[in-house]
Design a protein around this motif. Structure first.
Motif, PDB file in Angstrom:
ATOM      1  N   GLN A  31       0.795  -1.226   0.000  1.00 60.84           N
ATOM      2  CA  GLN A  31       0.000   0.000   0.000  1.00 60.84           C
ATOM      3  C   GLN A  31       0.829   1.278   0.000  1.00 60.84           C
ATOM      4  OE1 GLN A  31      -3.340  -0.093  -0.524  1.00 60.84           O
ATOM      5  NE2 GLN A  31      -2.816  -2.240  -0.832  1.00 60.84           N
ATOM      6  N   GLU A  32       2.133   1.180   0.219  1.00 63.18           N
ATOM      7  CA  GLU A  32       2.990   2.360   0.293  1.00 63.18           C
ATOM      8  C   GLU A  32       4.249   2.140  -0.528  1.00 63.18           C
ATOM      9  OE1 GLU A  32       3.856   2.822   4.440  1.00 63.18           O
ATOM     10  OE2 GLU A  32       1.827   3.469   4.932  1.00 63.18           O
ATOM     11  N   LEU A  33       4.837   3.250  -0.932  1.00 65.13           N
ATOM     12  CA  LEU A  33       6.138   3.216  -1.596  1.00 65.13           C
ATOM     13  C   LEU A  33       7.118   3.958  -0.708  1.00 65.13           C
ATOM     14  CD1 LEU A  33       7.893   2.591  -4.120  1.00 65.13           C
ATOM     15  CD2 LEU A  33       7.247   4.860  -4.970  1.00 65.13           C
ATOM     16  N   GLU A  34       8.242   3.327  -0.425  1.00 62.59           N
ATOM     17  CA  GLU A  34       9.313   3.977   0.327  1.00 62.59           C
ATOM     18  C   GLU A  34      10.452   4.280  -0.635  1.00 62.59           C
ATOM     19  OE1 GLU A  34      10.260   1.358   3.618  1.00 62.59           O
ATOM     20  OE2 GLU A  34       9.084   2.657   4.928  1.00 62.59           O
ATOM     21  N   ILE A  35      10.943   5.525  -0.562  1.00 59.02           N
ATOM     22  CA  ILE A  35      12.073   5.953  -1.376  1.00 59.02           C
ATOM     23  C   ILE A  35      13.175   6.388  -0.426  1.00 59.02           C
ATOM     24  CG2 ILE A  35      12.907   7.559  -3.125  1.00 59.02           C
ATOM     25  CD1 ILE A  35      10.002   7.749  -4.161  1.00 59.02           C
ATOM     26  N   TYR A  36      14.316   5.755  -0.546  1.00 56.05           N
ATOM     27  CA  TYR A  36      15.474   6.051   0.302  1.00 56.05           C
ATOM     28  C   TYR A  36      16.541   6.751  -0.513  1.00 56.05           C
ATOM     29  CZ  TYR A  36      13.845   2.999   4.066  1.00 56.05           C
ATOM     30  OH  TYR A  36      13.126   2.440   5.095  1.00 56.05           O
ATOM     31  N   PHE A  37      17.073   7.830   0.034  1.00 53.74           N
ATOM     32  CA  PHE A  37      18.231   8.518  -0.533  1.00 53.74           C
ATOM     33  C   PHE A  37      19.415   8.228   0.392  1.00 53.74           C
ATOM     34  CE2 PHE A  37      15.146  12.090  -1.967  1.00 53.74           C
ATOM     35  CZ  PHE A  37      14.734  11.337  -3.061  1.00 53.74           C
ATOM     36  N   PHE A  38      20.406   7.514  -0.114  1.00 54.73           N
ATOM     37  CA  PHE A  38      21.604   7.200   0.655  1.00 54.73           C
ATOM     38  C   PHE A  38      22.756   8.065   0.148  1.00 54.73           C
ATOM     39  CE2 PHE A  38      19.243   3.187   1.137  1.00 54.73           C
ATOM     40  CZ  PHE A  38      19.324   3.000   2.507  1.00 54.73           C
ATOM     41  N   HIS A  39      23.401   8.770   1.077  1.00 56.48           N
ATOM     42  CA  HIS A  39      24.584   9.576   0.777  1.00 56.48           C
ATOM     43  C   HIS A  39      25.772   8.873   1.415  1.00 56.48           C
ATOM     44  CE1 HIS A  39      22.145  12.757  -0.885  1.00 56.48           C
ATOM     45  NE2 HIS A  39      21.300  12.494   0.096  1.00 56.48           N
ATOM     46  N   LEU A  40      26.761   8.534   0.598  1.00 52.09           N
ATOM     47  CA  LEU A  40      27.851   7.668   1.036  1.00 52.09           C
ATOM     48  C   LEU A  40      29.186   8.383   1.073  1.00 52.09           C
ATOM     49  CD1 LEU A  40      27.016   4.753  -1.429  1.00 52.09           C
ATOM     50  CD2 LEU A  40      26.091   5.080   0.848  1.00 52.09           C
ATOM     51  N   LYS A  41      29.996   7.972   2.016  1.00 52.26           N
ATOM     52  CA  LYS A  41      31.405   8.336   2.000  1.00 52.26           C
ATOM     53  C   LYS A  41      32.111   7.051   1.612  1.00 52.26           C
ATOM     54  CE  LYS A  41      34.634  11.262   2.469  1.00 52.26           C
ATOM     55  NZ  LYS A  41      34.646  12.406   1.577  1.00 52.26           N
ATOM     56  N   TYR A  42      32.579   6.999   0.374  1.00 56.07           N
ATOM     57  CA  TYR A  42      33.178   5.774  -0.113  1.00 56.07           C
ATOM     58  C   TYR A  42      34.469   5.471   0.611  1.00 56.07           C
ATOM     59  CZ  TYR A  42      29.722   5.611  -3.763  1.00 56.07           C
ATOM     60  OH  TYR A  42      28.539   5.531  -4.429  1.00 56.07           O
ATOM     61  N   ALA A  43      34.755   4.184   0.737  1.00 52.67           N
ATOM     62  CA  ALA A  43      35.947   3.737   1.448  1.00 52.67           C
ATOM     63  C   ALA A  43      36.790   2.861   0.523  1.00 52.67           C
ATOM     64  CB  ALA A  43      35.544   2.941   2.677  1.00 52.67           C
ATOM     65  N   LEU A  44      38.086   3.009   0.628  1.00 57.82           N
ATOM     66  CA  LEU A  44      39.021   2.162  -0.088  1.00 57.82           C
ATOM     67  C   LEU A  44      39.446   1.059   0.862  1.00 57.82           C
ATOM     68  CD1 LEU A  44      40.700   1.651  -2.624  1.00 57.82           C
ATOM     69  CD2 LEU A  44      42.443   3.153  -1.669  1.00 57.82           C
ATOM     70  N   ASN A  45      39.206  -0.190   0.489  1.00 60.34           N
ATOM     71  CA  ASN A  45      39.508  -1.325   1.368  1.00 60.34           C
ATOM     72  C   ASN A  45      38.828  -1.171   2.730  1.00 60.34           C
ATOM     73  OD1 ASN A  45      41.141  -2.505  -0.605  1.00 60.34           O
ATOM     74  ND2 ASN A  45      42.880  -1.259   0.035  1.00 60.34           N
ATOM     75  N   ALA A  46      37.595  -0.698   2.706  1.00 53.57           N
ATOM     76  CA  ALA A  46      36.782  -0.499   3.925  1.00 53.57           C
ATOM     77  C   ALA A  46      37.421   0.473   4.902  1.00 53.57           C
ATOM     78  CB  ALA A  46      36.494  -1.838   4.604  1.00 53.57           C
ATOM     79  N   LYS A  47      38.241   1.387   4.424  1.00 51.04           N
ATOM     80  CA  LYS A  47      38.881   2.363   5.312  1.00 51.04           C
ATOM     81  C   LYS A  47      38.672   3.768   4.765  1.00 51.04           C
ATOM     82  CE  LYS A  47      42.357  -0.494   7.371  1.00 51.04           C
ATOM     83  NZ  LYS A  47      41.586  -1.114   8.352  1.00 51.04           N
ATOM     84  N   VAL A  48      38.255   4.647   5.645  1.00 47.44           N
ATOM     85  CA  VAL A  48      38.211   6.075   5.355  1.00 47.44           C
ATOM     86  C   VAL A  48      38.935   6.758   6.497  1.00 47.44           C
ATOM     87  CG1 VAL A  48      36.071   6.025   4.036  1.00 47.44           C
ATOM     88  CG2 VAL A  48      35.985   6.380   6.494  1.00 47.44           C
ATOM     89  N   THR A  49      39.216   8.022   6.343  1.00 51.38           N
ATOM     90  CA  THR A  49      39.822   8.728   7.462  1.00 51.38           C
ATOM     91  C   THR A  49      38.850   8.700   8.627  1.00 51.38           C
ATOM     92  OG1 THR A  49      39.006  10.818   6.627  1.00 51.38           O
ATOM     93  CG2 THR A  49      41.228  10.197   5.988  1.00 51.38           C
ATOM     94  N   GLN A  50      39.308   8.969   9.772  1.00 50.75           N
ATOM     95  CA  GLN A  50      38.571   8.700  10.995  1.00 50.75           C
ATOM     96  C   GLN A  50      37.370   9.600  11.252  1.00 50.75           C
ATOM     97  OE1 GLN A  50      39.076   5.966  13.051  1.00 50.75           O
ATOM     98  NE2 GLN A  50      40.165   5.388  11.215  1.00 50.75           N
ATOM     99  N   GLY A  51      36.525   9.796  10.275  1.00 48.38           N
ATOM    100  CA  GLY A  51      35.255  10.491  10.504  1.00 48.38           C
ATOM    101  C   GLY A  51      35.425  11.938  10.902  1.00 48.38           C
ATOM    102  N   SER A  52      36.179  12.678  10.128  1.00 49.98           N
ATOM    103  CA  SER A  52      36.393  14.078  10.458  1.00 49.98           C
ATOM    104  C   SER A  52      35.103  14.871  10.281  1.00 49.98           C
ATOM    105  CB  SER A  52      37.480  14.673   9.572  1.00 49.98           C
ATOM    106  OG  SER A  52      37.013  14.790   8.246  1.00 49.98           O
ATOM    107  N   LEU A  53      35.039  15.982  10.979  1.00 47.23           N
ATOM    108  CA  LEU A  53      33.865  16.838  10.888  1.00 47.23           C
ATOM    109  C   LEU A  53      33.659  17.311   9.450  1.00 47.23           C
ATOM    110  CD1 LEU A  53      31.578  18.097  12.496  1.00 47.23           C
ATOM    111  CD2 LEU A  53      33.060  20.041  12.983  1.00 47.23           C
ATOM    112  N   GLU A  54      34.739  17.533   8.715  1.00 47.75           N
ATOM    113  CA  GLU A  54      34.620  17.982   7.319  1.00 47.75           C
ATOM    114  C   GLU A  54      33.885  16.947   6.472  1.00 47.75           C
ATOM    115  OE1 GLU A  54      37.705  17.975   8.937  1.00 47.75           O
ATOM    116  OE2 GLU A  54      37.474  20.078   9.493  1.00 47.75           O
ATOM    117  N   GLN A  55      34.183  15.655   6.693  1.00 50.89           N
ATOM    118  CA  GLN A  55      33.480  14.610   5.951  1.00 50.89           C
ATOM    119  C   GLN A  55      31.992  14.622   6.276  1.00 50.89           C
ATOM    120  OE1 GLN A  55      35.531  11.056   7.059  1.00 50.89           O
ATOM    121  NE2 GLN A  55      37.009  11.228   5.395  1.00 50.89           N
TER     122      GLN A  55
END
Length: 167
Positions: A31-55
């Motif tokens: 009865q409903e449609l759900e639409i999700y918008f996902f905004h990603l910070k891509y990671a190389l080998n499952a690693k990104v910098t440690q979650g800086s405020l800028e990211q």
């Protein structure tokens, strides 16, 4: 992981994107449609910098900008997705569909015209961990940023900001 949860997964990453991923599914016994918008910070080998405020500022800005698609007519959203998919034919991947296809998108667009549509906006940040994030003492820390963004998104969509992390 999300492939089993959605009927259509659309990779819209790039300049002019709606979101990195736009995912759609019928819920509520059809009865409903759900639409999700996902905004990603891509990671190389499952690693990104440690979650800086800028990211997080970058992801938060993207999430806030995507609210405009929740306020426009649904036809504009589906039209934009179809146009973006047509543009993908010029490139090696040929399609933006990770799951589903243009027929599935058209079917959901027709479904949306006569059913309730709920929007969800989320960010995905592999470098975020609850413990480390909570331990920050800065008055401008990540949790305060995410709380403010969640409030604004909730006012637009009726749903809080979704936050997915790896830690």
């Amino acid at each position: 992981m999300i492939e089993n949860d959605f009927e259509v997964i659309f990779d819209d990453d790039g300049s002019g994107e709606i979101a990195d991923l736009v995912c759609l599914r019928r819920t509520g016994k059809g009865q409903e449609l759900e639409i999700y918008f996902f905004h990603l910070k891509y990671a190389l080998n499952a690693k990104v910098t440690q979650g800086s405020l800028e990211q997080f500022n970058e992801l938060a800005s993207q999430a806030l900008r995507s609210r405009r698609w929740t306020e426009k007519r649904l036809e504009q959203l589906f039209k934009r997705m179809m146009e973006r998919n047509s543009d993908a034919a010029k490139y090696p991947r040929k399609t933006r569909f990770v799951k589903g296809d243009l027929d599935d998108l058209n079917s959901l667009a027709r479904f949306a015209l006569s059913h309730t549509v709920n929007f969800h906006i989320s960010i995905v940040q592999p470098g975020l961990g609850k413990a480390r994030c909570s331990a920050q003492k800065s008055p401008n820390n990540v949790l305060q940023l995410l709380g403010a963004v969640s409030e604004l998104i909730s006012m637009s969509t009726g749903n809080p900001l979704g936050v997915y992390c790896s830690e």
